[in-house]
Design an enzyme around this catalytic site. Structure first.
Site, PDB file in Angstrom:
ATOM      1  N   ASN A 214       0.919  -1.222   0.079  1.00 51.02           N
ATOM      2  CA  ASN A 214      -0.045   0.042   0.018  1.00 51.02           C
ATOM      3  C   ASN A 214       0.944   1.088   0.149  1.00 51.02           C
ATOM      4  OD1 ASN A 214      -1.850   2.109   0.485  1.00 51.02           O
ATOM      5  ND2 ASN A 214      -2.357   1.458   2.702  1.00 51.02           N
TER       6      ASN A 214
ATOM      7  N   LYS B  65       0.186   4.198  -0.264  1.00 49.18           N
ATOM      8  CA  LYS B  65      -0.555   5.573   0.211  1.00 49.18           C
ATOM      9  C   LYS B  65      -0.304   6.686  -0.735  1.00 49.18           C
ATOM     10  CE  LYS B  65      -0.113   3.622   4.757  1.00 49.18           C
ATOM     11  NZ  LYS B  65      -0.068   3.765   6.294  1.00 49.18           N
TER      12      LYS B  65
ATOM     13  N   HIS C 153      -9.692   1.130   4.619  1.00 49.29           N
ATOM     14  CA  HIS C 153      -8.300   1.358   5.229  1.00 49.29           C
ATOM     15  C   HIS C 153      -8.575   2.200   6.523  1.00 49.29           C
ATOM     16  CE1 HIS C 153      -4.231   2.509   6.478  1.00 49.29           C
ATOM     17  NE2 HIS C 153      -3.713   1.547   5.665  1.00 49.29           N
TER      18      HIS C 153
ATOM     19  N   GLU D 271      -7.137   4.527   7.538  1.00 48.52           N
ATOM     20  CA  GLU D 271      -6.749   6.198   7.281  1.00 48.52           C
ATOM     21  C   GLU D 271      -8.053   6.702   6.757  1.00 48.52           C
ATOM     22  OE1 GLU D 271      -3.016   5.554   5.609  1.00 48.52           O
ATOM     23  OE2 GLU D 271      -2.278   5.120   7.468  1.00 48.52           O
TER      24      GLU D 271
ATOM     25  N   GLU E 145      -5.710  -5.183  10.447  1.00 47.30           N
ATOM     26  CA  GLU E 145      -4.679  -4.061  10.585  1.00 47.30           C
ATOM     27  C   GLU E 145      -4.961  -3.426  12.028  1.00 47.30           C
ATOM     28  OE1 GLU E 145      -2.527  -3.045   6.618  1.00 47.30           O
ATOM     29  OE2 GLU E 145      -4.339  -1.568   7.110  1.00 47.30           O
TER      30      GLU E 145
ATOM     31  N   GLY F  94       2.390   1.725  10.811  1.00 49.23           N
ATOM     32  CA  GLY F  94       3.430   2.944  10.855  1.00 49.23           C
ATOM     33  C   GLY F  94       3.930   3.375  12.214  1.00 49.23           C
TER      34      GLY F  94
ATOM     35  N   SER G 162       3.045  -2.652  10.332  1.00 48.57           N
ATOM     36  CA  SER G 162       4.502  -2.658  10.847  1.00 48.57           C
ATOM     37  C   SER G 162       5.063  -4.031  10.394  1.00 48.57           C
ATOM     38  CB  SER G 162       4.759  -2.322  12.080  1.00 48.57           C
ATOM     39  OG  SER G 162       4.559  -0.911  12.572  1.00 48.57           O
TER      40      SER G 162
HETATM   41  C1  PEP Z   1      -0.988   0.096   6.121  1.00 50.51           C
HETATM   42  O1  PEP Z   1      -1.249   1.252   6.352  1.00 50.51           O
HETATM   43  O2  PEP Z   1      -1.676  -0.473   5.470  1.00 50.51           O
HETATM   44  C2  PEP Z   1       0.167  -0.433   6.791  1.00 50.51           C
HETATM   45  C3  PEP Z   1       0.078  -1.711   7.101  1.00 50.51           C
HETATM   46  O3  PEP Z   1       1.309   0.492   6.842  1.00 50.51           O
HETATM   47  P1  PEP Z   1       2.729  -0.038   7.661  1.00 50.51           P
HETATM   48  O4  PEP Z   1       3.170  -1.336   6.979  1.00 50.51           O
HETATM   49  O5  PEP Z   1       3.742   1.241   7.340  1.00 50.51           O
HETATM   50  O6  PEP Z   1       2.352  -0.144   9.061  1.00 50.51           O
END
Ligand code: PEP
Length: 253
Positions: free
Chosen positions: A10, A12, A94, A96, A169, A175, A214
């Site tokens: 992803n 973003k 997601h 976000e 998630e 992040g 992460s």
């Molecule tokens: C995400 O935003 O879908 C995600 C998993 O981000 P990260 O791997 O950077 O934690």
């Protein structure tokens, strides 16, 4: 239905044409793994068409779609447009977007159904906040999100299991460098599997449940060894082939 893990990046709001070389490197390496793992990249909308042309056959995806098939929605992009641009899949729900764009479960469900109507595969995200995990309500909250966000009706008939994946998630893991314990991931995936079976019967037993938050080269193998982890949704570590490919290779083993 493939039993190979799915590892999706992803990107973003990152990436311009200069970064197409990373897409190319990831697609080349994925091709060489010969179906032992399925790899996809969910790119900014502006890169989808060029990426799809640059790496034919490699699944390029979107990060969001509008729930309507067309109409007066200034600035939005619908599933059919993304499919036409070369997208093979999209993320919906997601955290976000649930947070910054106030997308609730019914909106996420409508987006998932719109994607399937336009032949886009779906990665549907669910996850709990720090407070919900801390108060012991994570499983209840995430299963509630899933139940209310899953595509149904005609859109889902025939699309499950192959065209649907769930990404668990935890919001607090995205992040941040923090990840849940192995036991907590296993418990959540087990609970989500029960909900998928309740919703779709036997087909729900084959929907891949990805872990996201992460994931890095250093923790990928441990995460992929957890029962019923069917792959990963990867944010930051998917931007560079050098970081992403060790995760892909861990999923292929
Ligand atoms: C995400 O935003 O879908 C995600 C998993 O981000 P990260 O791997 O950077 O934690």
């Amino acid at each position: 239905m493939t039993s190979a893990k799915l590892v999706a990046g992803n990107w973003k709001m990152h990436g311009t044409s200069a970064d197409l070389r990373e897409v190319q490197a990831i697609a080349d390496a994925a091709h060489a793994l010969d179906g032992r793992v399925e790899v996809a990249l969910c790119l900014p909308a502006t890169l989808i068409h060029r990426a799809a042309e640059a790496v034919p056959g490699f699944p390029v995806g979107a990060q969001d779609i509008h729930m309507a098939d067309q109409g007066a929605h200034t600035g939005d992009v619908c599933a059919a447009m993304l499919h036409d641009a070369g997208a093979a899949l999209t993320i919906v729900g997601h955290s976000e977007r649930r947070d910054a764009h106030r997308e609730d479960n019914s909106c996420v469900r409508a987006k998932a159904e719109a994607a399937l109507r336009s032949d886009l595969r779906v990665i549907l995200c669910v996850g709990e906040s720090d407070g919900e995990r801390g108060s012991g309500r994570a499983v209840e909250v995430v299963c509630g999100q899933l139940d209310a966000s899953l595509p149904g009706g005609e859109a889902a008939a025939g699309a499950v299991p192959d065209s649907l994946a769930i990404a668990y998630e935890p919001i607090w893991a995205i992040g941040t460098g923090k990840i849940p314990t192995t036991e907590d991931i296993a418990e959540m995936h087990r609970a989500l599997r029960q909900r998928l079976l309740a919703a779709y019967g036997d087909a729900g037993g084959q929907v891949r449940i990805l872990y996201g938050g992460s994931v890095k080269p250093s923790n990928a193998a441990e995460i992929f060894a957890i029962p019923d982890v069917g792959g990963a949704l990867v944010g930051g570590a998917s931007l560079r082939a050098a970081d992403f490919l060790p995760i892909v290779e861990a999923a292929a083993r």
